[in-house]
Scaffold this active site. Structure first.
Site: not given
Ligand code: PGA
Length: 231
Positions: A6, A8, A85, A157, A163, A194, A215-216
């Site tokens: 993702n 974002k 999301h 999630e 994050g 995360s 995400g990250g």
């Molecule tokens: P993250 O985001 O891996 O940065 O925590 C996951 C997401 O929001 O799908």
């Protein structure tokens, strides 16, 4: 094993094109799904990786300014789409009913929804995890056929984990995924929040996790490669 990326609201055109070149060298035997921004969807050009989107309109093409329909996503090669999301539920005030409409539109257009669900820290402290997740799932899947439920992907999630660098314990994840499996035995379950190349060794102890929504980490191809190797 599914690895869904993702991006974002990151990566402008130039950044996405050079990122895509790095992903071209990604070694994997799992299914990788890249969910770039809407603008980057039409720049997607990778083999061995599937194309996803991060959002979709509740409506068919028409007078809906600023929206992108499932029909147009399909036309651009999109096979998967993140829906519900927590960032959209919070910042765009996306309702349970809207999430449901999006799931229906995606299936109508032969796109697999990746439905995101999760509780806030406060909801967990108040013992509301089960009821929150059940409501998010039941409203989203209402009216779906058994075949569609089996095709659906659900990403658990926890909002307090996205994050933040904080991940739930294996027991907490196992409890939630077992709960979801109790009424959706054939749905594929991902974990998101995360997840990274350092905590994957711990996360993979949970055998109910069938993949990850990243995400990250999706923005860091080198670390992503380490994550995939370990997962
Ligand atoms: P993250 O985001 O891996 O940065 O925590 C996951 C997401 O929001 O799908």
């Amino acid at each position: 094993m599914i690895i869904a990326l993702n991006n974002k609201s990151n990566l402008n055109k130039e950044a996405f094109l050079s990122y895509q070149e790095k992903l071209r060298g990604l070694e994997h035997t799992c299914q990788v799904i890249l969910c770039p921004t809407y603008l980057n969807v039409n720049l997607f050009n990778l083999e061995g990786i599937s194309l996803g989107a991060q959002n979709v309109s509740t409506e068919d093409p028409g007078a809906f300014t600023g929206e992108i329909s499932a029909k147009d996503l399909k036309n651009s090669g999109v096979e998967y789409c993140i829906v519900g999301h927590s960032e959209r539920r919070t910042y765009q005030r996306e309702s349970l009913e809207e999430v449901h409409k999006k799931v229906v539109k995606l299936f109508e257009n032969d796109i697999t929804p990746i439905l995101c669900i999760g509780e806030t820290k406060e909801e967990r402290e108040q013992g509301l995890v089960g009821s929150i997740l059940k409501e998010e799932i039941e409203t989203a899947i209402s009216g779906l056929t058994e075949e569609q439920k089996a095709r659906l992907i659900i990403a658990y999630e926890p909002i307090w984990s996205i994050g933040t660098g904080i991940i739930p314990t294996i027991e907490q994840i196992t409890e939630v995924l077992t709960f979801i499996k109790s009424f959706l035995p054939n749905t594929t379950l991902l974990y998101g929040g995360s997840a990274n190349e350092k905590n994957i060794d711990m996360l993979k102890e949970c055998t109910l996790i069938e993949g990850y929504l990243l995400g990250g980490l999706s923005l860091k191809p080198e670390e992503l490669q380490v994550f995939i190797n370990k997962a």
